[in-house]
Design a protein around this motif. Sequence first.
Motif, PDB file in Angstrom:
ATOM      1  N   GLU A  42       0.843  -1.199   0.000  1.00  7.91           N
ATOM      2  CA  GLU A  42       0.000   0.000   0.000  1.00  7.91           C
ATOM      3  C   GLU A  42       0.883   1.256   0.000  1.00  7.91           C
ATOM      4  O   GLU A  42       0.585   2.243  -0.657  1.00  7.91           O
ATOM      5  CB  GLU A  42      -0.932  -0.033   1.224  1.00  7.91           C
ATOM      6  N   ARG A  74       2.406   1.833  -3.470  1.00  9.71           N
ATOM      7  CA  ARG A  74       1.402   2.396  -4.375  1.00  9.71           C
ATOM      8  C   ARG A  74       1.189   3.894  -4.080  1.00  9.71           C
ATOM      9  O   ARG A  74       1.122   4.726  -4.981  1.00  9.71           O
ATOM     10  CB  ARG A  74       0.090   1.625  -4.200  1.00  9.71           C
ATOM     11  N   TYR A 107       1.270  -2.132 -10.151  1.00 11.12           N
ATOM     12  CA  TYR A 107       0.105  -1.419  -9.614  1.00 11.12           C
ATOM     13  C   TYR A 107      -0.766  -0.781 -10.693  1.00 11.12           C
ATOM     14  O   TYR A 107      -1.973  -0.654 -10.528  1.00 11.12           O
ATOM     15  CB  TYR A 107       0.544  -0.352  -8.602  1.00 11.12           C
TER      16      TYR A 107
END
Lengths: 206, 206
Positions: A5, A8, A46
């Motif tokens: 996360e 990204r 991603y």
Amino acid sequence: MRDPERTRRAILSAAFDLVYRQGFRATSVNEIVAKAGVTQGAFFHYFATKNDLGFALTEELLRDMILDRWIKPLSAYNNPVQGIARRFRKLMEATTNEEMGLGCPLNNLTQEMSSIDPVFRDKLRGVLQLWIKETERYLKKAQAGGYMRPEVDAMSAAEFIVMMEEGSWALAKVLGERSAYRSAYDGFRKYLESISTDGGSLRAHY
Amino acid sequence: MRDPERTRRAILSAAFDLVYRQGFRATSVNEIVAKAGVTQGAFFHYFATKNDLGFALTEELLRDMILDRWIKPLSAYNNPVQGIARRFRKLMEATTNEEMGLGCPLNNLTQEMSSIDPVFRDKLRGVLQLWIKETERYLKKAQAGGYMRPEVDAMSAAEFIVMMEEGSWALAKVLGERSAYRSAYDGFRKYLESISTDGGSLRAHY
């Protein structure tokens, strides 16, 4: 960076800065990965394409930025119309000369990509519509609380308010003069006073 | 076409249509000469570069278009503030769906070229400043005639008015909805009423 996360988010945040300064088409995936400190492989893990990154930029970062700047501060005011005026003044005062020259990131991306790419256009339009919708929600609250005149159409007023908010940043950018914010603020306040009830008048608070 | 002024105007007019639909950078000299029905030689006789054509487009066609659309109609009104409201409504009603989708040609060229080319930026900014200046002139006339409140700063009000005029066309373009003009007009009128004297009130005239 092994937290997926976080990786990204680092890509999106690097892309936001570059796109804000140079535009979307002038920004390459190479520049984004270099600034984010990730590999091309990570990028394409991603985001399948650069456009997909642009869509995420719109639906996540720009959307959150609009809500954080323009909508969330309104919850602190009993009278949302007064909140709209005060928040405008605060944002105007907090805007640096560099940001004034760069303008609003949502407006810039909209101007650059809407006429070229219908998917981009729909996503950018979606953020603008959310901004209007949330403004309308606060205007209805103002009406229910007796601060805004009952005959004012909240949706129409919300469209006009968002237009002035975007328009003020666009005008200051084009003219290259901070005084444009002040002119916009003066006019904006006059309008907000005209939709306020006597009990919710802004005058007393300034 | 052996009339030199007419040839030059045919080139500018063809360029205006193409640039309005596709943008300045996406429009080639080849397309312009084909649409104008002139030779490349004729083009380069009048304009040394494509940028020179863009500057003439800005300082002649766009400048005249802004004055014709927004300023000249005001001379027909005793009360210029009322003129500003009526002219806005007329322009809004006369705008076709195609024009709504294309937006304002001055705004489009400004968004496309200002951040890329400082000469373009200065010339486009000059047209916007003229628009503001001429609006200010009419507001001072309104003040002298007792139609606008004496405490209103005419320059600041003129900046706000032009911002609303540009902003309305930008909003309708982005939202793709004619209702945006109506929202803009309703808000615009409320603002204009707020700067009018009781004697110059707009209400009676609608």
